[in-house]
Design a protein around this motif. Structure first.
Motif, PDB file in Angstrom:
ATOM      1  N   ASN A  67      16.032  13.920   0.859  1.00 24.70           N
ATOM      2  CA  ASN A  67      15.359  13.129  -0.171  1.00 24.70           C
ATOM      3  C   ASN A  67      13.993  13.707  -0.538  1.00 24.70           C
ATOM      4  O   ASN A  67      13.215  13.047  -1.234  1.00 24.70           O
ATOM      5  N   ILE A  68      13.691  14.900  -0.057  1.00 19.66           N
ATOM      6  CA  ILE A  68      12.491  15.619  -0.485  1.00 19.66           C
ATOM      7  C   ILE A  68      12.937  16.746  -1.415  1.00 19.66           C
ATOM      8  O   ILE A  68      13.590  17.703  -0.989  1.00 19.66           O
ATOM      9  N   LEU A  69      12.633  16.630  -2.697  1.00 23.67           N
ATOM     10  CA  LEU A  69      13.028  17.634  -3.682  1.00 23.67           C
ATOM     11  C   LEU A  69      11.895  18.630  -3.889  1.00 23.67           C
ATOM     12  O   LEU A  69      10.716  18.306  -3.702  1.00 23.67           O
ATOM     13  N   LEU A  70      12.258  19.849  -4.304  1.00 19.46           N
ATOM     14  CA  LEU A  70      11.285  20.932  -4.472  1.00 19.46           C
ATOM     15  C   LEU A  70      11.317  21.431  -5.917  1.00 19.46           C
ATOM     16  O   LEU A  70      12.387  21.763  -6.447  1.00 19.46           O
ATOM     17  N   ASP A  71      10.145  21.490  -6.547  1.00 13.35           N
ATOM     18  CA  ASP A  71      10.096  21.965  -7.926  1.00 13.35           C
ATOM     19  C   ASP A  71      10.073  23.495  -7.968  1.00 13.35           C
ATOM     20  O   ASP A  71      10.246  24.164  -6.926  1.00 13.35           O
ATOM     21  N   SER A  72       9.830  24.057  -9.122  1.00 18.88           N
ATOM     22  CA  SER A  72       9.891  25.518  -9.288  1.00 18.88           C
ATOM     23  C   SER A  72       8.834  26.243  -8.454  1.00 18.88           C
ATOM     24  O   SER A  72       9.003  27.420  -8.112  1.00 18.88           O
ATOM     25  N   LYS A  73       7.742  25.551  -8.097  1.00 18.38           N
ATOM     26  CA  LYS A  73       6.681  26.159  -7.283  1.00 18.38           C
ATOM     27  C   LYS A  73       6.742  25.708  -5.824  1.00 18.38           C
ATOM     28  O   LYS A  73       5.775  25.850  -5.090  1.00 18.38           O
ATOM     29  N   MET A  74       7.880  25.123  -5.446  1.00 15.24           N
ATOM     30  CA  MET A  74       8.134  24.646  -4.083  1.00 15.24           C
ATOM     31  C   MET A  74       7.209  23.495  -3.688  1.00 15.24           C
ATOM     32  O   MET A  74       6.935  23.276  -2.506  1.00 15.24           O
ATOM     33  N   ASN A  75       6.716  22.749  -4.664  1.00 14.34           N
ATOM     34  CA  ASN A  75       5.949  21.540  -4.380  1.00 14.34           C
ATOM     35  C   ASN A  75       6.917  20.407  -4.043  1.00 14.34           C
ATOM     36  O   ASN A  75       7.908  20.200  -4.766  1.00 14.34           O
ATOM     37  N   PRO A  76       6.694  19.629  -2.989  1.00  9.49           N
ATOM     38  CA  PRO A  76       7.629  18.575  -2.587  1.00  9.49           C
ATOM     39  C   PRO A  76       7.439  17.297  -3.400  1.00  9.49           C
ATOM     40  O   PRO A  76       6.318  16.948  -3.782  1.00  9.49           O
ATOM     41  N   LYS A  77       8.547  16.617  -3.650  1.00 10.63           N
ATOM     42  CA  LYS A  77       8.506  15.333  -4.356  1.00 10.63           C
ATOM     43  C   LYS A  77       9.477  14.380  -3.662  1.00 10.63           C
ATOM     44  O   LYS A  77      10.659  14.697  -3.496  1.00 10.63           O
ATOM     45  N   ILE A  78       8.972  13.226  -3.250  1.00 10.59           N
ATOM     46  CA  ILE A  78       9.817  12.218  -2.591  1.00 10.59           C
ATOM     47  C   ILE A  78      10.727  11.577  -3.639  1.00 10.59           C
ATOM     48  O   ILE A  78      10.278  11.212  -4.736  1.00 10.59           O
ATOM     49  N   SER A  79      12.015  11.447  -3.306  1.00 12.79           N
ATOM     50  CA  SER A  79      12.977  10.879  -4.253  1.00 12.79           C
ATOM     51  C   SER A  79      13.813   9.792  -3.585  1.00 12.79           C
ATOM     52  O   SER A  79      13.646   9.499  -2.405  1.00 12.79           O
ATOM     53  N   ASP A  80      14.713   9.202  -4.368  1.00 10.15           N
ATOM     54  CA  ASP A  80      15.693   8.206  -3.921  1.00 10.15           C
ATOM     55  C   ASP A  80      15.018   6.939  -3.396  1.00 10.15           C
ATOM     56  O   ASP A  80      14.855   6.733  -2.199  1.00 10.15           O
ATOM     57  N   PHE A  81      14.662   6.058  -4.336  1.00 11.79           N
ATOM     58  CA  PHE A  81      14.001   4.809  -3.985  1.00 11.79           C
ATOM     59  C   PHE A  81      14.962   3.617  -4.023  1.00 11.79           C
ATOM     60  O   PHE A  81      14.533   2.466  -4.168  1.00 11.79           O
ATOM     61  N   GLY A  82      16.246   3.891  -3.893  1.00 16.31           N
ATOM     62  CA  GLY A  82      17.230   2.808  -3.922  1.00 16.31           C
ATOM     63  C   GLY A  82      17.101   1.855  -2.753  1.00 16.31           C
ATOM     64  O   GLY A  82      17.453   0.674  -2.849  1.00 16.31           O
ATOM     65  N   MET A  83      16.605   2.350  -1.598  1.00 12.50           N
ATOM     66  CA  MET A  83      16.460   1.509  -0.399  1.00 12.50           C
ATOM     67  C   MET A  83      15.050   0.934  -0.245  1.00 12.50           C
ATOM     68  O   MET A  83      14.782   0.177   0.689  1.00 12.50           O
ATOM     69  N   ALA A  84      14.141   1.325  -1.129  1.00 13.88           N
ATOM     70  CA  ALA A  84      12.727   0.986  -0.958  1.00 13.88           C
ATOM     71  C   ALA A  84      12.490  -0.524  -1.081  1.00 13.88           C
ATOM     72  O   ALA A  84      13.236  -1.240  -1.750  1.00 13.88           O
ATOM     73  N   ARG A  85      11.422  -0.985  -0.419  1.00 17.64           N
ATOM     74  CA  ARG A  85      11.029  -2.398  -0.492  1.00 17.64           C
ATOM     75  C   ARG A  85       9.564  -2.501  -0.881  1.00 17.64           C
ATOM     76  O   ARG A  85       8.721  -1.690  -0.462  1.00 17.64           O
ATOM     77  N   ILE A  86       9.254  -3.520  -1.680  1.00 22.48           N
ATOM     78  CA  ILE A  86       7.881  -3.767  -2.127  1.00 22.48           C
ATOM     79  C   ILE A  86       7.233  -4.788  -1.201  1.00 22.48           C
ATOM     80  O   ILE A  86       7.835  -5.824  -0.902  1.00 22.48           O
ATOM     81  N   PHE A  87       6.025  -4.496  -0.746  1.00 23.28           N
ATOM     82  CA  PHE A  87       5.256  -5.422   0.090  1.00 23.28           C
ATOM     83  C   PHE A  87       4.150  -6.052  -0.735  1.00 23.28           C
ATOM     84  O   PHE A  87       3.574  -5.414  -1.628  1.00 23.28           O
ATOM     85  N   GLY A  88       3.835  -7.313  -0.407  1.00 24.47           N
ATOM     86  CA  GLY A  88       2.686  -7.961  -1.023  1.00 24.47           C
ATOM     87  C   GLY A  88       1.394  -7.365  -0.478  1.00 24.47           C
ATOM     88  O   GLY A  88       1.385  -6.619   0.506  1.00 24.47           O
ATOM     89  N   GLY A  89       0.290  -7.714  -1.101  1.00 22.47           N
ATOM     90  CA  GLY A  89      -0.992  -7.124  -0.722  1.00 22.47           C
ATOM     91  C   GLY A  89      -1.376  -7.367   0.721  1.00 22.47           C
ATOM     92  O   GLY A  89      -1.959  -6.498   1.369  1.00 22.47           O
TER      93      GLY A  89
END
Length: 379
Positions: free
Chosen positions: A308-330
């Motif tokens: 779930n860590i994708l790499l762009d053309s310059k090998m910079n990492p980007k976190i992906s796949d937020f289907g399981m993510a949960r939102i927390f209150g403040g």
């Protein structure tokens, strides 16, 4: 064939249909007898070998009996001139007669079973058809209602998010009708395809699998949540598509695929020097810090892993796949769930065992991911 006359119970007659009558040299004729009387007379005479009606008109009448060998008896062809075969009853031992009768009864039984089965199938089909029509109508109505609810929910969010809608025709054209050559991979959500828009911009299309019941809630979660997140170390959502039974998310395309593609392959791992690995680790940490502390929402990813860590053309990492993510209150620091999702090996023990999750759950997954990046070995 020598037949005994001592016991009439051991004698019987087999009916042959459509035969030419035997030669009449050794025969006897009585026009006043019926077929039953003819049978009795033949049965009581040891020399009688066959009998039949002497006149086959109007259902048959009279009696014709043959003694000794049956000469010139044969089956008449069903075609051609004079195809007027007659039924004749041949004297046989009782066991052979019974065998023929059993065969006939078995044949009739099979026919009856087939006819009854077909009748039951037809009746069952007629009775089942209204039920199937009702279920199909209900299913379609529920799907339409679900699609409308998702669309309305996303449209309500997209007023503030300015999230573009892509038509199905646009996606089909971009992915060459979801060609297998454009398939990048597949997860629990469904397959992911590479696409190219008319302006030459490359995209990644995440297509919800039609058989994925879990994917529907993930779809709603991801499209509403990730559109609000903007960070250079998070994969960017470009838009969505809901049309008919199709539900898709459109992301920016990452040409270097995912981190696991490199670190777990001995040859490709040579591309990642220590400075590059350090930059990838720092990029993931910055993205995770943004989710936990710096974004307008506090997000727990719950499925942080190498794929779930994708790499762009310059090998910079980007976190992906937020289907399981949960939102927390403040003020919220942890949560509990009866539905533990994610990938074993990356899960914190308290989450895998008791369903407790917090920012610490993601930090645990990040620690496992850190060990994998450094060692090149799967957990």
């Amino acid at each position: 064939m020598q037949l005994s006359c001592d016991d009439k119970d051991k004698i019987g007659f087999v009916k042959l249909v459509g035969y030419k009558m035997p030669d009449t040299t050794y025969s006897w004729l009585n026009e006043s007898m019926n077929l039953i009387e003819c049978r009795d007379k033949c049965l009581n005479n040891c020399s009688c070998m066959a009998y039949t009606n002497s006149d086959i008109r109007n259902g048959g009448s009279g009696c014709a009996i043959w003694y000794g060998d049956l000469i010139d008896i044969r089956l008449i062809s069903a075609t051609g001139q004079n195809a007027t075969g007659q039924d004749v009853y041949i004297r046989m031992p009782a066991e052979q007669v019974n065998h023929e009768e059993v065969k006939h009864k078995r044949k009739m039984k099979v026919i009856v079973i087939l006819v009854v089965s077909m009748a039951i199938a037809v009746v069952f089909g007629i009775l089942l058809r209204p039920y199937c029509i009702c279920k199909r109508t209900t299913f379609r109505a529920e799907k339409m209602k679900t699609n409308e609810m998702i669309d309305q929910h996303i449209e309500g969010q997209s007023e503030d998010l300015e999230l573009p809608f892509f038509s199905l025709a646009t996606i089909i054209d971009a992915t060459n009708n979801f060609s297998s050559n454009n398939k990048l991979g597949e997860g629990g959500f469904g397959p992911v395809y590479k696409g190219t828009l008319t302006n030459e911009k490359e995209i990644a299309v995440k297509r919800l699998s039609r058989s994925s019941g879990q994917g529907l809630s993930e779809f709603k979660n991801e499209v509403i949540l990730i559109a609000k997140l903007q960070h250079r170390n998070l994969v960017r959502l470009l838009g969505y598509c809901i049309e008919g039974e199709e539900k898709m998310l459109i992301y920016e395309y990452m040409p270097n695929r995912s981190l696991d593609f490199f670190i777990f392959d001995q040859r490709r791992a040579n591309v990642l020097g220590w400075s590059m690995r350090f930059n990838i680790i720092c990029g993931i940490a910055r993205g995770l810090l943004y989710l936990h502390e710096d974004s307008s929402l506090r997000i727990i990813h719950r499925d942080l892993k190498a794929s779930n860590i994708l790499l762009d053309s310059k090998m910079n990492p980007k976190i992906s796949d937020f289907g399981m993510a949960r939102i927390f209150g403040g003020d919220q620091t942890e949560g509990n769930t009866n539905r533990v999702v994610g990938t074993y090996g990356y899960m914190a023990p308290e989450y895998a065992i008791d369903g407790l999750f917090s920012v610490k759950s993601d930090v645990f997954s990040f620690g496992i991911l850190l060990l994998e990046i450094l060692s090149g070995k799967k957990n």
